[in-house]
Write a protein that holds these residues in place. Structure first.
Motif, mmCIF file in Angstrom:
data_model
loop_
_atom_site.group_PDB
_atom_site.id
_atom_site.type_symbol
_atom_site.label_atom_id
_atom_site.label_comp_id
_atom_site.label_asym_id
_atom_site.label_seq_id
_atom_site.Cartn_x
_atom_site.Cartn_y
_atom_site.Cartn_z
ATOM 1 N N UNK A 105 0.868 -1.184 0.000
ATOM 2 C CA UNK A 105 0.000 0.000 0.000
ATOM 3 C C UNK A 105 0.905 1.235 0.000
ATOM 4 N N UNK A 106 0.994 1.878 -1.143
ATOM 5 C CA UNK A 106 1.935 2.979 -1.306
ATOM 6 C C UNK A 106 1.656 4.120 -0.342
ATOM 7 N N UNK A 107 0.363 4.450 -0.135
ATOM 8 C CA UNK A 107 0.029 5.623 0.683
ATOM 9 C C UNK A 107 0.299 5.401 2.172
ATOM 10 N N UNK A 108 0.458 4.143 2.596
ATOM 11 C CA UNK A 108 0.778 3.887 4.008
ATOM 12 C C UNK A 108 2.253 3.544 4.208
ATOM 13 N N UNK A 109 3.038 3.548 3.128
ATOM 14 C CA UNK A 109 4.437 3.100 3.219
ATOM 15 C C UNK A 109 5.249 3.873 4.257
ATOM 16 N N UNK A 110 5.274 5.217 4.241
ATOM 17 C CA UNK A 110 6.098 5.931 5.239
ATOM 18 C C UNK A 110 5.696 5.610 6.683
ATOM 19 N N UNK A 111 4.385 5.551 6.926
ATOM 20 C CA UNK A 111 3.924 5.268 8.290
ATOM 21 C C UNK A 111 4.304 3.857 8.715
ATOM 22 N N UNK A 112 4.206 2.894 7.802
ATOM 23 C CA UNK A 112 4.540 1.516 8.155
ATOM 24 C C UNK A 112 6.041 1.333 8.364
ATOM 25 N N UNK A 113 6.861 2.135 7.667
ATOM 26 C CA UNK A 113 8.308 2.098 7.942
ATOM 27 C C UNK A 113 8.558 2.541 9.386
ATOM 28 N N UNK A 114 7.922 3.627 9.807
ATOM 29 C CA UNK A 114 8.079 4.099 11.184
ATOM 30 C C UNK A 114 7.554 3.072 12.185
ATOM 31 N N UNK A 153 -7.942 0.603 16.320
ATOM 32 C CA UNK A 153 -8.519 1.021 15.043
ATOM 33 C C UNK A 153 -9.722 0.161 14.672
ATOM 34 N N UNK A 154 -9.662 -1.139 15.001
ATOM 35 C CA UNK A 154 -10.765 -2.056 14.698
ATOM 36 C C UNK A 154 -12.037 -1.637 15.441
ATOM 37 N N UNK A 155 -11.903 -1.331 16.713
ATOM 38 C CA UNK A 155 -13.076 -0.934 17.500
ATOM 39 C C UNK A 155 -13.713 0.334 16.925
ATOM 40 N N UNK A 156 -12.867 1.304 16.558
ATOM 41 C CA UNK A 156 -13.392 2.562 16.034
ATOM 42 C C UNK A 156 -14.057 2.381 14.678
ATOM 43 N N UNK A 157 -13.396 1.614 13.790
ATOM 44 C CA UNK A 157 -13.898 1.488 12.427
ATOM 45 C C UNK A 157 -15.076 0.524 12.326
ATOM 46 N N UNK A 158 -14.906 -0.693 12.840
ATOM 47 C CA UNK A 158 -15.968 -1.693 12.731
ATOM 48 C C UNK A 158 -17.143 -1.324 13.630
ATOM 49 N N UNK A 159 -16.851 -0.760 14.795
ATOM 50 C CA UNK A 159 -17.909 -0.320 15.696
ATOM 51 C C UNK A 159 -18.585 0.969 15.261
ATOM 52 N N UNK A 201 -9.687 7.067 4.788
ATOM 53 C CA UNK A 201 -10.115 6.791 6.168
ATOM 54 C C UNK A 201 -9.122 5.903 6.921
ATOM 55 N N UNK A 202 -7.870 5.902 6.497
ATOM 56 C CA UNK A 202 -6.831 5.139 7.193
ATOM 57 C C UNK A 202 -6.002 6.120 8.016
ATOM 58 N N UNK A 203 -6.119 6.097 9.341
ATOM 59 C CA UNK A 203 -5.460 7.122 10.161
ATOM 60 C C UNK A 203 -3.943 7.124 10.070
ATOM 61 N N UNK A 204 -3.303 5.999 9.716
ATOM 62 C CA UNK A 204 -1.838 6.018 9.629
ATOM 63 C C UNK A 204 -1.368 6.702 8.346
ATOM 64 N N UNK A 205 -2.254 6.788 7.334
ATOM 65 C CA UNK A 205 -1.896 7.447 6.073
ATOM 66 C C UNK A 205 -2.223 8.930 6.174
ATOM 67 N N UNK A 206 -1.580 9.607 7.109
ATOM 68 C CA UNK A 206 -1.860 11.016 7.357
ATOM 69 C C UNK A 206 -0.685 11.654 8.073
ATOM 70 N N UNK A 207 -0.691 12.977 8.107
ATOM 71 C CA UNK A 207 0.343 13.697 8.853
ATOM 72 C C UNK A 207 0.242 13.377 10.335
ATOM 73 N N UNK A 208 -0.973 13.300 10.852
ATOM 74 C CA UNK A 208 -1.167 12.975 12.271
ATOM 75 C C UNK A 208 -0.682 11.559 12.575
ATOM 76 N N UNK A 209 -0.964 10.635 11.664
ATOM 77 C CA UNK A 209 -0.502 9.262 11.856
ATOM 78 C C UNK A 209 1.011 9.163 11.834
ATOM 79 N N UNK A 210 1.632 9.900 10.909
ATOM 80 C CA UNK A 210 3.097 9.910 10.846
ATOM 81 C C UNK A 210 3.700 10.484 12.130
ATOM 82 N N UNK A 211 3.089 11.546 12.634
ATOM 83 C CA UNK A 211 3.589 12.146 13.871
ATOM 84 C C UNK A 211 3.472 11.160 15.035
#
Length: 280
Positions: free
Chosen positions: A176-185, A223-229, A247-257
């Motif tokens: 998933x290209x858009x989550x790559x930086x966050x997943x590296x961290x 994340x599961x509780x928030x999204x599925x619930x 709607x993926x919180x890690x694919x964001x500036x806030x998620x990266x921080x």
């Protein structure tokens, strides 16, 4: 064709990882392909083939350890040991992971970027189901990435190379290209989490898997509780790149921080726990 374990052992880590992966696929495909052909329910066949894949993975790492690395207790060597310490580390990691999700959503709520919905009648089921899913997923991915793969890399390379190679492979294999930086961290944080739980056994360092397993599971669980619930909705007062692409919180500036702070915290915690020369 007979495979020579000694020849495999002498290969560089990247080629050993490739050989292992090809063997695993050769074991899995003859079982998985007929399942896809004969079972009409795509969700069911996905679950069944994944269970088969992981059962074969655990069997293969045991054989791999005995034949290639001449070690009889590979799961123990990877840091998986069913002791009270594992339970404590797993619980601590779960708490930290859930706390990180709560912190992220709490800040976004105060900023007016997130609004909360009333819980539905099925929230209790979501909470229990999510715990099982998160712990199982965390176990599978941590045994794969911070267990087997990290061990193969550590046999050939310096700790700093191992850290970044493991984190980059972890992110890249999620495709998933858009989550790559966050997943590296996240990968960096999980390697440091494992290194923070080390001990010396017969002159060799062995790091425990419980804390990264719990940390990974806690992030997924929150994340599961928030999204599925369906507990939150984004107000639109902030752009998606701030709160989460698709709607993926890690694919964001806030998620990266958040994940950058988590990686830094795990690094500092690991350093505080190290009583010998630093690992980096």
């Amino acid at each position: 064709m007979k495979i020579d374990p000694v020849l495999i052992r002498r290969l560089p880590a990247g080629l050993r990882i490739l050989v292992f992966t090809l063997i695993l696929l050769l074991l899995w495909l003859p079982i998985a392909l007929p399942m896809y052909a004969l079972i009409g329910d795509r969700n069911l066949v996905g679950i069944l083939t994944l269970l088969v894949l992981y059962a074969e993975f655990i069997w293969l790492v045991r054989r791999w350890g005995k034949l290639v690395h001449r070690q009889s207790q590979m799961l123990w060597h990877y840091g998986l040991e069913w002791t009270p310490r594992l339970g404590r580390d797993l619980g601590a990691g779960l708490a930290v992971g859930l706390g990180c999700v709560a912190l992220l959503i709490g800040v976004e709520t105060l900023l007016g970027w997130v609004s909360w919905r009333s819980p539905g009648p099925g929230l209790g089921r979501v909470i229990l189901e999510g715990l099982v899913v998160a712990v199982a997923l965390g176990f599978a991915e941590e045994l794969l990435f911070r267990g087997w793969m990290l061990d193969e890399l550590q046999r050939d390379y310096a700790p700093v190379v191992v850290l970044w190679a493991n984190a980059i492979l972890f992110a890249a294999l999620h495709l998933r290209l858009w989550t790559f930086p966050a997943l590296v961290l996240l990968g960096v944080a999980l390697v440091w989490a494992k290194r923070s739980r080390g001990e010396w056994v017969l002159g060799k360092r062995r790091d425990h898997l419980g804390l990264p397993w719990g940390l990974h599971s806690g992030l997924v669980y929150g994340n599961y509780i928030l999204e599925v619930g369906k507990l939150i909705t984004y107000t639109g007062k902030a752009p998606e790149w701030m709160t989460g692409l698709d709607r993926n919180p890690v694919a964001s500036v806030m998620g990266l921080a958040l994940l950058g702070g988590l990686a830094l915290g795990m690094w500092q915690w690991a350093r505080s726990q190290t009583r010998t020369r630093p690992l980096l």
